[in-house]
Motif scaffolding. Sequence first.
Motif, short mmCIF file in Angstrom:
data_model
loop_
_atom_site.label_atom_id
_atom_site.label_comp_id
_atom_site.label_asym_id
_atom_site.label_seq_id
_atom_site.Cartn_x
_atom_site.Cartn_y
_atom_site.Cartn_z
N ALA A 170 -4.72 -1.82 -3.62
CA ALA A 170 -3.81 -2.04 -2.50
C ALA A 170 -4.51 -1.80 -1.17
O ALA A 170 -4.27 -2.52 -0.19
N GLU A 171 -5.40 -0.80 -1.12
CA GLU A 171 -6.14 -0.54 0.11
C GLU A 171 -7.09 -1.69 0.44
O GLU A 171 -7.23 -2.09 1.60
N ASP A 172 -7.77 -2.21 -0.58
CA ASP A 172 -8.69 -3.34 -0.37
C ASP A 172 -7.92 -4.57 0.11
O ASP A 172 -8.39 -5.28 1.02
N ALA A 173 -6.76 -4.81 -0.49
CA ALA A 173 -5.95 -5.96 -0.09
C ALA A 173 -5.45 -5.79 1.35
O ALA A 173 -5.41 -6.75 2.13
N GLN A 174 -5.10 -4.54 1.68
CA GLN A 174 -4.62 -4.27 3.04
C GLN A 174 -5.73 -4.44 4.07
O GLN A 174 -5.51 -5.02 5.14
N GLN A 175 -6.92 -4.00 3.73
CA GLN A 175 -8.07 -4.16 4.63
C GLN A 175 -8.43 -5.63 4.82
O GLN A 175 -8.74 -6.06 5.92
N LEU A 176 -8.37 -6.39 3.74
CA LEU A 176 -8.68 -7.82 3.82
C LEU A 176 -7.65 -8.55 4.68
O LEU A 176 -8.01 -9.39 5.51
N ALA A 177 -6.36 -8.23 4.49
CA ALA A 177 -5.29 -8.86 5.28
C ALA A 177 -5.41 -8.49 6.76
O ALA A 177 -5.22 -9.34 7.64
N MET A 178 -5.75 -7.22 7.03
CA MET A 178 -5.90 -6.78 8.42
C MET A 178 -7.07 -7.48 9.08
O MET A 178 -6.98 -7.93 10.23
N SER A 179 -8.19 -7.60 8.34
CA SER A 179 -9.38 -8.25 8.89
C SER A 179 -9.10 -9.72 9.21
O SER A 179 -9.48 -10.23 10.27
N LYS A 180 -8.40 -10.40 8.29
CA LYS A 180 -8.08 -11.81 8.51
C LYS A 180 -7.13 -11.98 9.69
O LYS A 180 -7.30 -12.90 10.50
N PHE A 181 -6.15 -11.08 9.81
CA PHE A 181 -5.20 -11.17 10.92
C PHE A 181 -5.89 -10.93 12.26
O PHE A 181 -5.64 -11.67 13.23
N GLU A 182 -6.75 -9.93 12.33
CA GLU A 182 -7.43 -9.63 13.59
C GLU A 182 -8.39 -10.77 13.98
O GLU A 182 -8.48 -11.12 15.16
N LEU B 269 0.83 -1.20 0.00
CA LEU B 269 0.00 0.00 0.00
C LEU B 269 0.86 1.26 0.00
O LEU B 269 0.58 2.23 -0.75
N ASP B 270 1.92 1.25 0.83
CA ASP B 270 2.84 2.40 0.84
C ASP B 270 3.49 2.60 -0.52
O ASP B 270 3.65 3.74 -1.00
N LYS B 271 3.87 1.50 -1.15
CA LYS B 271 4.50 1.57 -2.47
C LYS B 271 3.52 2.09 -3.52
O LYS B 271 3.88 2.91 -4.38
N ALA B 272 2.26 1.64 -3.45
CA ALA B 272 1.25 2.09 -4.41
C ALA B 272 0.95 3.58 -4.24
O ALA B 272 0.76 4.31 -5.22
N ARG B 273 0.91 4.05 -3.00
CA ARG B 273 0.65 5.47 -2.74
C ARG B 273 1.81 6.35 -3.22
O ARG B 273 1.60 7.45 -3.73
N SER B 274 3.02 5.84 -3.02
CA SER B 274 4.18 6.62 -3.46
C SER B 274 4.22 6.76 -4.98
O SER B 274 4.68 7.79 -5.51
N LYS B 275 3.73 5.74 -5.67
CA LYS B 275 3.70 5.78 -7.13
C LYS B 275 2.35 6.27 -7.67
O LYS B 275 2.20 6.45 -8.89
N ASN B 276 1.37 6.41 -6.73
CA ASN B 276 0.02 6.84 -7.10
C ASN B 276 -0.55 5.92 -8.19
O ASN B 276 -1.12 6.39 -9.19
N LYS B 277 -0.44 4.61 -7.93
CA LYS B 277 -0.88 3.62 -8.92
C LYS B 277 -1.52 2.42 -8.19
O LYS B 277 -0.93 1.89 -7.26
N ASP B 278 -2.72 2.04 -8.66
CA ASP B 278 -3.46 0.91 -8.07
C ASP B 278 -3.65 1.07 -6.56
O ASP B 278 -3.55 0.09 -5.80
N VAL B 279 -3.91 2.29 -6.14
CA VAL B 279 -4.06 2.55 -4.70
C VAL B 279 -5.29 1.85 -4.13
O VAL B 279 -5.25 1.27 -3.05
N LYS B 280 -6.42 1.90 -4.87
CA LYS B 280 -7.66 1.30 -4.38
C LYS B 280 -7.50 -0.21 -4.20
O LYS B 280 -7.95 -0.77 -3.18
#
Length: 281
Positions: free
Chosen positions: A216-228, A203-214
Amino acid sequence: MKQELEAEYLATFKKTVAMHEVFLQRLAGHPTLRNDTNFRVFLEYSEDLNVRGKNKKERIGGLLKSISKQADEVILSNQKDVDEFFEQQRVFLVEYHNKIKDSTMKSDKMTRSQKNCADTYIKVSGGFLGLSTIENTSLQKFFAQIAEHFEKARKIEGRVASDGDLKQSDTLRYYLHDSKAAMDLLYRRSRALANYEAANKALDKARSKNKDVKQAEDAQQLAMSKFERMSDVAKTELTDFKKRRVAMFKKNLTDVAELEVKHAKAQIQLLRSTLATLKEE
């Protein structure tokens, strides 16, 4: 011979039933698994259940999966958990698993020694019984009485071995497998944590490049939800594991001590009875 086979069969039957009872009670008390369809079918189905074994392809797939998991465990072994509870549990379970594995091996060795001792009593009894049949011997009754003593002692020693195997060795073996399952649970949580950290970096890499941010955010939310979710389940399971472990060891080790006292009294009584009979003769 028939009585020996019946006693051996009964000991094996009791052992199998006891371990199945513990496992089924655990499933029945589990908040999720007690509602599992397969579990209900197993308990309620009135006819015989046919279970298909794994074919060659499935066995090879399982082997490859196991190798991959072991390699992944090595990679994640240096991962520092931010949650102190899980870090303490990981350290404890590794040490606990190794110690209970060693205890199980020693308990099995002791049980085998007791069974070998009981088998030796058969040979000793047979030897004295043979001596008692020798003609023109003044020790005929003495040898016959000693043979009878060792035959009775064999039965007691056999029960000592069976009870120790059932109440001690099987308890240790059960929690050897249970502790391995707890370690596997922590591994799955560690894998979820590693995936969550990787998603944060992506997600940090996508934001820095301003590419595929949405994405990356969805993948990050899914990973966080699964981990919690995995963390919540793991904490509940590990807490329950401690309660069950303490209660079962307390019960079964108390039973072992009581049975050993009972068998020791029986052995003393047998010796006294044999000595009294020999004195009378």
